[in-house]
Motif scaffolding. Structure first.
Motif, PDB file in Angstrom:
ATOM      1  N   ASP A  33       0.805  -1.220   0.000  1.00  0.00           N
ATOM      2  CA  ASP A  33       0.000   0.000   0.000  1.00  0.00           C
ATOM      3  C   ASP A  33       0.843   1.278   0.000  1.00  0.00           C
ATOM      4  OD1 ASP A  33      -2.637  -1.141  -0.020  1.00  0.00           O
ATOM      5  OD2 ASP A  33      -2.289  -1.760   2.051  1.00  0.00           O
ATOM      6  N   LEU A 143      -9.566   3.771   3.378  1.00  0.00           N
ATOM      7  CA  LEU A 143     -10.829   3.685   2.646  1.00  0.00           C
ATOM      8  C   LEU A 143     -11.227   2.241   2.377  1.00  0.00           C
ATOM      9  CD1 LEU A 143     -10.066   6.478   0.019  1.00  0.00           C
ATOM     10  CD2 LEU A 143     -11.133   6.728   2.271  1.00  0.00           C
ATOM     11  N   ALA A 144     -12.473   1.920   2.673  1.00  0.00           N
ATOM     12  CA  ALA A 144     -13.159   0.690   2.259  1.00  0.00           C
ATOM     13  C   ALA A 144     -12.641  -0.564   2.946  1.00  0.00           C
ATOM     14  CB  ALA A 144     -13.109   0.519   0.738  1.00  0.00           C
ATOM     15  N   ASN A 145     -11.419  -0.956   2.685  1.00  0.00           N
ATOM     16  CA  ASN A 145     -10.884  -2.194   3.237  1.00  0.00           C
ATOM     17  C   ASN A 145     -10.826  -2.099   4.762  1.00  0.00           C
ATOM     18  OD1 ASN A 145      -8.540  -3.917   4.273  1.00  0.00           O
ATOM     19  ND2 ASN A 145      -8.736  -4.679   2.186  1.00  0.00           N
ATOM     20  N   HIS A 148      -7.464  -1.202   6.195  1.00  0.00           N
ATOM     21  CA  HIS A 148      -7.112   0.196   5.941  1.00  0.00           C
ATOM     22  C   HIS A 148      -7.837   1.108   6.928  1.00  0.00           C
ATOM     23  CE1 HIS A 148      -5.263   0.023   1.706  1.00  0.00           C
ATOM     24  NE2 HIS A 148      -5.418  -1.234   2.099  1.00  0.00           N
ATOM     25  N   ASP A 149      -9.108   0.823   7.151  1.00  0.00           N
ATOM     26  CA  ASP A 149      -9.911   1.667   8.043  1.00  0.00           C
ATOM     27  C   ASP A 149      -9.354   1.661   9.467  1.00  0.00           C
ATOM     28  OD1 ASP A 149     -12.359   3.191   8.826  1.00  0.00           O
ATOM     29  OD2 ASP A 149     -12.777   1.357   9.941  1.00  0.00           O
ATOM     30  N   ASP A 172      -5.557   5.955  -0.700  1.00  0.00           N
ATOM     31  CA  ASP A 172      -5.485   4.500  -0.878  1.00  0.00           C
ATOM     32  C   ASP A 172      -5.759   4.144  -2.338  1.00  0.00           C
ATOM     33  OD1 ASP A 172      -6.509   5.496   1.658  1.00  0.00           O
ATOM     34  OD2 ASP A 172      -6.583   3.430   2.340  1.00  0.00           O
ATOM     35  N   TYR A 175      -9.057   2.035  -3.846  1.00  0.00           N
ATOM     36  CA  TYR A 175     -10.211   2.379  -3.027  1.00  0.00           C
ATOM     37  C   TYR A 175     -10.615   3.841  -3.173  1.00  0.00           C
ATOM     38  CZ  TYR A 175      -9.081  -2.076  -0.813  1.00  0.00           C
ATOM     39  OH  TYR A 175      -8.814  -3.404  -0.588  1.00  0.00           O
ATOM     40  N   LYS A 176      -9.657   4.723  -3.483  1.00  0.00           N
ATOM     41  CA  LYS A 176     -10.007   6.136  -3.616  1.00  0.00           C
ATOM     42  C   LYS A 176     -10.919   6.385  -4.811  1.00  0.00           C
ATOM     43  CE  LYS A 176      -5.944   7.596  -6.316  1.00  0.00           C
ATOM     44  NZ  LYS A 176      -4.760   8.484  -6.291  1.00  0.00           N
ATOM     45  N   ILE A 178     -13.552   4.549  -5.497  1.00  0.00           N
ATOM     46  CA  ILE A 178     -14.937   4.197  -5.169  1.00  0.00           C
ATOM     47  C   ILE A 178     -15.728   5.499  -5.027  1.00  0.00           C
ATOM     48  CG2 ILE A 178     -16.447   3.129  -3.457  1.00  0.00           C
ATOM     49  CD1 ILE A 178     -14.140   1.245  -2.766  1.00  0.00           C
ATOM     50  N   LEU A 181     -16.069   7.988  -1.724  1.00  0.00           N
ATOM     51  CA  LEU A 181     -15.473   7.491  -0.490  1.00  0.00           C
ATOM     52  C   LEU A 181     -14.351   8.404   0.021  1.00  0.00           C
ATOM     53  CD1 LEU A 181     -16.246   5.135   1.243  1.00  0.00           C
ATOM     54  CD2 LEU A 181     -14.366   3.824   0.276  1.00  0.00           C
ATOM     55  N   TRP A 228      -9.146  -3.634  -9.906  1.00  0.00           N
ATOM     56  CA  TRP A 228      -9.132  -2.176  -9.942  1.00  0.00           C
ATOM     57  C   TRP A 228      -8.649  -1.579 -11.267  1.00  0.00           C
ATOM     58  CZ3 TRP A 228     -11.888  -0.167  -6.299  1.00  0.00           C
ATOM     59  CH2 TRP A 228     -11.983  -0.806  -5.055  1.00  0.00           C
TER      60      TRP A 228
END
Length: 257
Positions: A33, A143-145, A148-149, A172, A175-176, A178, A181, A228
């Motif tokens: 990441d 974000l999302a995962n 990650h949160d 992220d 995920y960014k 989405i 988000l 992705w």
């Protein structure tokens, strides 16, 4: 002769403060990441420590295998985390970064897919931050995962007890994109009094080093492309943006309401 006016206070907004980049720590939820989210920053600042929160080896891998590991090309019996640590070591060596792996277990390897709590992460991560004594900590927006949160929320909790350190966020990757988000996280931080503000950070001029580092993650790139369409997003101009977390300018607090 007229006096030279003092610099306008807005002149300093959006650029790093003096000394801020002296000792950088980047917090990464997983083994890839940090390079995905701020590889250009790492390339421009060799010696940065990358602390990966969920780099632990589970007592046993799930049977049947998780879909993500199948997408990555792993087979039953493979030591997935050992392979991913080897990839991470090679990738960070390309960028001159120093890996620091913590023993958190990814949520998908835990019972019922329940992630660790933010408190669990704080207990593991806070002593490492104190040991490394950074001038700047760069953390994911989270974000999302679930991993990650909880990493993001743990970092925000640690930040509250370390006001002497500068804290930035990176976006992220994947995920960014989405819908909504990233804006949702930014707005939540804004209302909490931590105004996310883009930083014009000195980073590598191009993606050459970042792409070379990402090539060291062949297992993850397979799945990230599937999920992705990663290649298209990394090819976009200016794919990285870093954000400062700080209190609003004096007198501006009311805007948070």
């Amino acid at each position: 002769m007229s006096e030279i006016p003092a610099p306008h206070p807005m002149r300093a907004w959006g650029v790093p403060n003096v000394g801020e980049l002296d000792r950088i720590v980047v917090v990464s939820p997983h083994l890839d990441d940090a390079v995905l989210g701020c590889g250009r920053l790492l390339a421009a600042h060799p010696g940065t420590t990358v602390v990966t929160v969920f780099a632990g080896v589970p007592p046993a891998y799930p049977d049947p295998m998780r879909p993500w590991d199948v997408q990555c090309g792993f087979a039953p019996g493979d030591d997935v985390m050992a392979a991913r640590r080897a990839e991470d070591r090679a990738a960070l060596a390309v960028l001159g970064a120093i890996p620091r792996w913590l023993d958190g277990i990814e949520y998908s390897y835990r019972p019922d897919d329940l992630p660790e709590t933010a408190d669990d992460v704080v207990a593991r991560l806070a002593p490492v931050i104190e040991e490394l004594d950074p001038s700047l900590v760069v953390v994911p927006f989270g974000l999302a995962n679930p991993d990650h949160d909880v990493t993001h929320r743990a970092c925000i909790a640690i930040r509250a007890t370390h006001p002497d350190i500068a804290w930035w966020c990176y976006e992220d990757t994947g995920y960014k994109h989405i819908p909504g988000l990233l804006a949702w996280r930014v707005s939540g931080l804004f209302r909490a009094g931590l105004w996310p503000t883009p930083v014009a950070a000195p980073v590598a001029a191009d993606d050459t080093a970042k792409q070379a580092a990402l090539a060291c993650y062949p297992s993850q790139l397979r799945a990230l492309e599937d999920d992705w369409h990663l290649s298209a997003k990394l090819a976009a101009p200016a794919p990285e943006q870093l954000w400062r977390l700080d209190a609003p300018p004096p007198g501006w607090e009311g805007l948070s309401a």
